[in-house]
Scaffold this motif. Structure first.
Motif: not given
Length: 566
Positions: A262-263, A280, A332-333
């Motif tokens: 996750c960011h 996350c 990232l997704k």
């Protein structure tokens, strides 16, 4: 410290021990180990990248026990990461900037994750070798440009001869370092190879646009030879993996769809010693490093100044910036469409593995600001103190901020025997990593199911004596009162052959061991593990790569000698 520390892949000492044992038994390259695989043996080093374990085994040959040799192997990998990043970043940012980049690379949180949490020693070594490969390609490009300049200016032969010698040196170093990445960790090699070839392609284009240039294809020659040198490893991986159960680890709990970062995790996530999971909240940290990110962003200030000073370095850094952003994106997704479109990326299992390239590129950029400090025209009496004071402060900050993650969860009081006893190897260590067992193999469910001896007798009147066991060969004298069958606790893999009285015989595989028919009377039984045609082909290609390197060195030196003589 005495003892050791726990890690996810707590097989490192055992693998170093088994590598040494296989080498001591005369097997090279090592493909099979005898004690793992629940005592049936299995071809781990045919598929699991072996370079780090060759290094570890070397230290056992030098007199260290397997536990200490493993510590040296890990420590050496950590140190070399800093050394190789320094010599590469120094080419761009000078000595001070090189030191900062090296410190950032060594103290990247992902480096600590591989060392103290995951125990990913093979990835640790590939991580160390990445800067060396980029450095050697860059130096090759630099010397090719210098040679072109000498040709344009009609410089004397001796100067051009020296550059030619240097060019071939960098070809050799490119070949060796790239091969070493492949042999260190195949997944890291798969991840960085597109980046390496993109870098090499850009340099090749720059060389082709020069007015006069000396053999621009040399940029790719080193990489091609590196592929040859490592063929003994990657060729069996490509063509013999189908005989193992390794595909069982792709998907399931290791499905890439569940392991995107996750960011917020890339900026800050709690340090832990558990595992990765969906969502996350993971059991360990996926942060890039706050100071790494801050210094990386500050380094963008350098770009306009670098464009004026050295356009080649500017464009290289621009490519690196693009590759850094691409590496972050792939964790990232939002990048899932790429993962879905490229089926082979499923073998990476965890998208956050691309933190290895993120750490490389962002650490490289971290030293850039010191190049600016040197090039803004400060007087030397101000520049010198300012440069080193700033460097000292930044290094101290890097260490202080990241030191906590470079600490094991705990130290445990263990000795070498706790990792290398037969029971531990046959059961505890074997359970941790058994994906390279043959397809259809019936794995023991309990420790008491692990075989205690190599031969199971179906006839109590059968006698087996003079047993001589090595990693790649089992020899015994068999006395059979009548024709009978012997059950041998060896996992089948192509390469095993059975000989009775020096004549090869057919055998059956039961799903665990080998079933061998023995005629009536006294016989010599030999069970030998030999290399398959695919493995021998890989060996031949690797030998050809070595010959090409040696021939190039000899030829180059002779030409230089002739030119000097004339």
């Amino acid at each position: 410290n005495p003892g050791f520390f726990p890690m996810h892949d707590d097989t490192q000492v055992a693998r170093v021990f088994e590598m040494h044992k296989s080498l001591s038994d005369g097997m090279f390259p090592v493909r099979w180990v005898a004690d793992l695989g629940y005592g049936y043996g299995y071809p781990i080093f045919n598929f699991y990248a072996p370079l780090a374990y060759y290094i570890g085994a070397l230290f056992i040959f030098l007199g260290f026990n397997a536990l200490v040799a493993t510590k040296i192997m890990i420590g050496l990998g950590i140190i070399l990461a800093g050394v190789f990043m320094y010599i590469f970043a120094r080419e761009f940012w000078g000595k001070t900037g090189g030191v900062i980049s090296a410190a950032l690379y060594v103290y990247a949180p992902y480096h600590a994750l591989n060392t103290y949490v995951r125990g990913a020693v093979t990835e640790l070594w590939a991580y160390a070798l990445i800067p060396l490969t980029f450095f050697s390609i860059y130096k090759l490009f630099f010397d090719l440009r210098v040679y072109a300049s000498l040709e344009q200016k009609s410089k004397i032969k001796n100067q051009k001869s020296k550059i030619k010698q240097d060019i071939w040196f960098w070809v050799c170093l490119t070949a060796i370092s790239y091969a070493a990445i492949i042999i260190s960790h195949n997944l890291t090699a798969m991840m960085v190879t597109p980046f390496i070839f993109l870098f090499a392609t850009f340099l090749y284009i720059k060389l082709r646009t020069a007015d006069t240039i000396h053999k621009p294809y040399f940029i790719f020659l080193g990489l091609l030879i590196g592929i040859f040198l490592s063929a003994f490893y990657w060729l069996p991986v490509l063509f013999e993996m189908k005989f193992t159960d390794v595909l069982s680890v792709v998907g399931g709990g290791s499905d890439y769809k569940d392991h995107f970062a996750c960011h917020t995790q890339l900026w800050s996530s709690p340090w832990g010693f558990a595992g990765s999971g969906p969502g996350c909240v993971d059991g360990f940290s996926l942060m890039i490093g706050k100071l790494h990110i801050v210094l990386g962003i500050i380094s963008l200030i350098v770009f306009p100044f670098l464009f004026k000073k050295d356009k080649n370095k500017f464009y290289i850094c621009l490519i690196f910036l693009i590759l850094l952003l691409l590496s972050i994106f792939l964790t990232l997704k939002e990048s899932r469409f790429i993962w879905d479109a490229l089926p082979h990326m499923a073998f990476f299992q965890f998208p956050w593995r691309f933190l290895v390239t993120v750490s490389f590129f962002i650490s490289f950029f971290g030293g850039a600001i010191f190049w600016l400090l040197v090039n803004i025209g400060l007087p030397k009496y101000i520049l010198g103190p300012a440069n080193w004071i700033t460097c000292t402060v930044v290094i101290a900050a890097i260490i202080i901020i990241n030191a906590d993650v470079f600490t094991p969860q705990k130290f445990i009081s263990v000795k070498t025997a706790d990792y290398t006893s037969k029971d531990t190897l046959n059961w505890k260590i074997s359970k941790i990593s058994d994906e390279y067992m043959p397809k259809g193999f019936f794995k023991p469910l309990r420790s008491i199911d692990v075989p205690k001896r190599k031969f199971e007798l179906t006839d109590k009147n059968l006698k087996i004596s003079s047993i001589d066991e090595k990693t790649q060969q089992i020899r015994a004298t068999v006395i059979a009162p009548e024709k009978t069958t012997i059950y041998v606790n060896v996992a089948y893999f192509p390469g095993w052959h059975v000989f009775v009285d020096n004549k090869q015989v057919w055998f059956k595989y039961s799903g665990q061991g080998l079933l061998i028919d023995i005629p009536k009377g006294r016989h010599t039984l030999d069970i030998k593990f030999t290399q398959t045609p695919i493995e021998m082909t890989g060996n031949s290609i690797s030998i050809a790569g070595v010959i090409v390197l040696l021939a190039g060195i000899i030829s180059h030196r002779n030409k230089i000698y002739d030119q000097k003589s004339s």
